[in-house]
Motif scaffolding. Structure first.
Motif, PDB file in Angstrom:
ATOM      1  N   GLU A  95       0.822  -1.213   0.000  1.00 33.60           N
ATOM      2  CA  GLU A  95       0.000   0.000   0.000  1.00 33.60           C
ATOM      3  C   GLU A  95       0.854   1.260   0.000  1.00 33.60           C
ATOM      4  OE1 GLU A  95      -3.322  -0.039  -0.540  1.00 33.60           O
ATOM      5  OE2 GLU A  95      -2.738  -2.117  -0.880  1.00 33.60           O
ATOM      6  N   ALA A  99       1.824   1.789  -3.548  1.00 30.15           N
ATOM      7  CA  ALA A  99       0.665   2.277  -4.302  1.00 30.15           C
ATOM      8  C   ALA A  99       0.419   3.758  -4.025  1.00 30.15           C
ATOM      9  CB  ALA A  99      -0.570   1.454  -3.940  1.00 30.15           C
ATOM     10  N   LEU A 106       0.753  -2.161  -9.947  1.00 31.07           N
ATOM     11  CA  LEU A 106       0.339  -1.793  -8.591  1.00 31.07           C
ATOM     12  C   LEU A 106      -0.540  -0.549  -8.589  1.00 31.07           C
ATOM     13  CD1 LEU A 106       3.712  -2.481  -6.756  1.00 31.07           C
ATOM     14  CD2 LEU A 106       1.593  -3.797  -6.521  1.00 31.07           C
ATOM     15  N   GLY A 107      -0.458   0.257  -9.642  1.00 34.19           N
ATOM     16  CA  GLY A 107      -1.369   1.393  -9.757  1.00 34.19           C
ATOM     17  C   GLY A 107      -2.770   0.975 -10.144  1.00 34.19           C
ATOM     18  N   LYS A 114      -4.563  -4.717  -6.664  1.00 34.18           N
ATOM     19  CA  LYS A 114      -4.030  -5.249  -5.421  1.00 34.18           C
ATOM     20  C   LYS A 114      -3.734  -6.725  -5.639  1.00 34.18           C
ATOM     21  CE  LYS A 114      -6.517  -2.439  -1.982  1.00 34.18           C
ATOM     22  NZ  LYS A 114      -7.446  -2.523  -0.832  1.00 34.18           N
ATOM     23  N   ARG A 144      -7.858  -1.967  -8.195  1.00 30.46           N
ATOM     24  CA  ARG A 144      -7.535  -0.950  -7.200  1.00 30.46           C
ATOM     25  C   ARG A 144      -8.232   0.349  -7.566  1.00 30.46           C
ATOM     26  NH1 ARG A 144      -3.761  -0.189  -3.481  1.00 30.46           N
ATOM     27  NH2 ARG A 144      -2.522  -1.991  -4.140  1.00 30.46           N
TER      28      ARG A 144
END
Length: 523
Positions: free
Chosen positions: A335, A338, A479-480, A483, A514
């Motif tokens: 996180e 991110a 990762l953008g 998850k 995400r």
């Protein structure tokens, strides 16, 4: 008649001088015999080849256990079926590492042992040769890897591949099924490296290019069989008889060669076409750059291509696999990365994959300090090449005082070095990206003789910056958008003992969309 007086005056002094000289030599010899001779001091015997066998499945941890006891140790000399007799010396001492990789670099190289094992597949490429052949390829390659043209071209390729990969993950997310991320990373990195090196779209992620699929499968099998030669004491006999694994290797190398030679021929024809000078991307890939330098020997070009493929494929893919595994084990770090992506790119909550990819550029990549630190922390604990060997060309003494004989194999162990408390502190076995950041939160590199994941000295990895750029681009886009969680939290994840640190059995993850509401900028 001899004059006795004359004889006496001549002979007696001469005899006395001779006797004095003989006596002096005798005294010196006696003294030398009684004086302690300067003897060689060899590293302590840490283990044996027989003890390695039951520990083969955890070989790198076995070596790490021994390295906690001995910074440098050896396995006793043996004569194998290939006619080599040598000690195997393992070290985690940074002074020794610097000595063999830099200070006395000419005395330590690949040697005939490694060359004979890998040359059927890799030919006379940069990763298996020493001396002039290595110097020439290194000089030309170093220049090409430093050009802005290649850097910009590779970034475009990495982004395009990452977007394809993200779309593939979207399918898995929508169907709520787990997916083997290591397999996807292997395919994606091969697609990227082939495009950068040859300017060719293998399109392995969709597997629509049949010739490319056959090449990929043959290359992977040839690589695995060539690597197995290190453990197969009968490989030369099998090669001579063309049976078993060696017959399989020959068949796969034939497929590899036919594919690569065909592409080289097509590239030469393309570049020699005076009516096709405006084709986009025509001179951006590495092969085109070599051809512009009048390097036109197909065998030479074939060896260069395959050496770069083997260097750029598995290493990056395995590192990304371990990186995503560690992020699943440490969701707070996932996180945090991110959040960094959102802050740096300023993407909206409803941005598409393509819109995010546009924001991934040289400027934003340079600002991803925490991501860079987390990738480096992954490489510290799970180096793509867990141990590396050199052959000693002449008798020598290491900085720690231990002797090395001509023909000995000396191995430095990045996997063990990354777990040394003397080098990384009492929390050496913890995954903590913060250890790579300064007080301002900026990435701070470590000595390449302590952090040895990319080698060091004259043979330091040419593609180091390319590898970081590719891993950062892939990570930012994935990762953008998503998850990641382990498909089975209770299932242990282990490595497979090989030249590169693959996750044994793959890495099965579940993927979830995400939203930027999951990680707000002000959180």
């Amino acid at each position: 008649m001899i004059d006795l007086n004359e004889f006496s005056s001549f002979f007696i002094p001469l005899t006395a001088a001779a006797l004095a000289l003989i006596f002096a030599i005798f005294i010196v010899r006696i003294h030398a015999t009684k004086s302690p001779r300067k003897t060689k001091k060899y590293p302590p015997i840490g283990s044996s080849h027989l003890r390695q066998i039951p520990n083969f499945y955890r070989l790198f941890d076995f070596i790490t256990d021994l390295s906690h006891k001995y910074k440098t140790y050896r396995l006793p000399s043996l004569i194998d079926f290939n006619g080599y007799s040598r000690n195997e010396i393992y070290t985690t001492d940074p002074l020794n590492v610097e000595y063999i990789l830099k200070t006395n670099f000419p005395n330590y190289g690949k040697g005939l042992y490694n060359y004979n094992i890998m040359t059927d597949l890799l030919g006379d490429g940069i990763f298996v040769v020493d001396g002039y052949k290595w110097k020439h390829q290194r000089k030309v390659s170093s220049y090409e890897f430093s050009t802005k043209i290649l850097r910009d071209f590779s970034s475009v390729v990495f982004k395009a591949t990452a977007v394809k990969l993200a779309r593939k993950l979207s399918e898995a997310s929508e169907s709520n099924r787990s997916i083997d991320m290591q397999d996807l990373f292997m395919t994606a990195t091969l697609d990227s490296v082939f495009k950068v090196i040859l300017g060719i779209d293998l399109d392995g992620l969709s597997r629509t290019y049949e010739e490319g699929v056959r090449f990929t499968d043959a290359f992977d099998k040839a690589n695995a069989i060539s690597t197995f030669r290190y453990a197969d004491i009968f490989w030369k006999i099998k090669r001579f008889l063309n049976v078993g694994s060696e017959a399989e290797l020959r068949k796969n190398i034939k497929v590899v060669d036919e594919f690569v030679y065909k592409l080289i021929k097509s590239k030469i024809e393309l570049l020699n076409n005076p009516h096709d000078d405006t084709q986009p991307g025509k001179k951006e890939d590495i092969l085109s750059r070599f051809l512009e330098l009048k390097e036109t020997d197909p065998k030479y070009l074939r060896d260069i291509v395959l050496n770069f493929v083997i260097a750029g494929k598995d290493t990056t893919a395995t590192t990304l696999s371990w990186f995503f595994y560690m992020l699943c084990k440490h969701p707070d770090i996932q996180e945090k990365i991110a959040k960094e992506i959102i802050e740096v790119t300023q993407v909206r909550s409803n941005s598409s994959i393509e819109e995010l990819a546009v924001k991934v550029n040289e400027e934003t990549l340079d600002q991803m300090h925490y991501l860079h630190a987390a990738l480096s922390e992954t490489l510290r604990l799970y180096p793509a090449v867990p141990l590396d060997s050199k052959i000693c060309f002449s008798d020598d003494t290491l900085p720690d005082g231990f002797s090395v004989n001509k023909g000995d194999m000396i191995l430095y162990v990045p996997y063990a070095m990354g777990r040394m408390t003397a080098l990384w502190g009492n929390d050496a076995e913890e995954f903590r990206p913060e250890r790579w950041l300064d007080e301002n939160g900026h990435f701070q590199p470590k000595s390449s003789f302590i952090f040895t994941a990319f080698q060091a000295g004259p043979r330091i990895c040419l593609g180091k910056e390319f590898a970081y750029r590719q891993m950062k681009i892939v990570s930012m886009i994935l990762l953008g958008c998503y998850k990641f969680k382990l498909n089975d939290e209770s299932k242990p994840v282990k490595y497979r003992t090989a030249l590169t640190l693959h996750i044994d059995g793959g890495l099965y993850l579940r993927v979830f969309p995400r939203s930027n509401h999951d990680t707000t900028i002000n959180a």
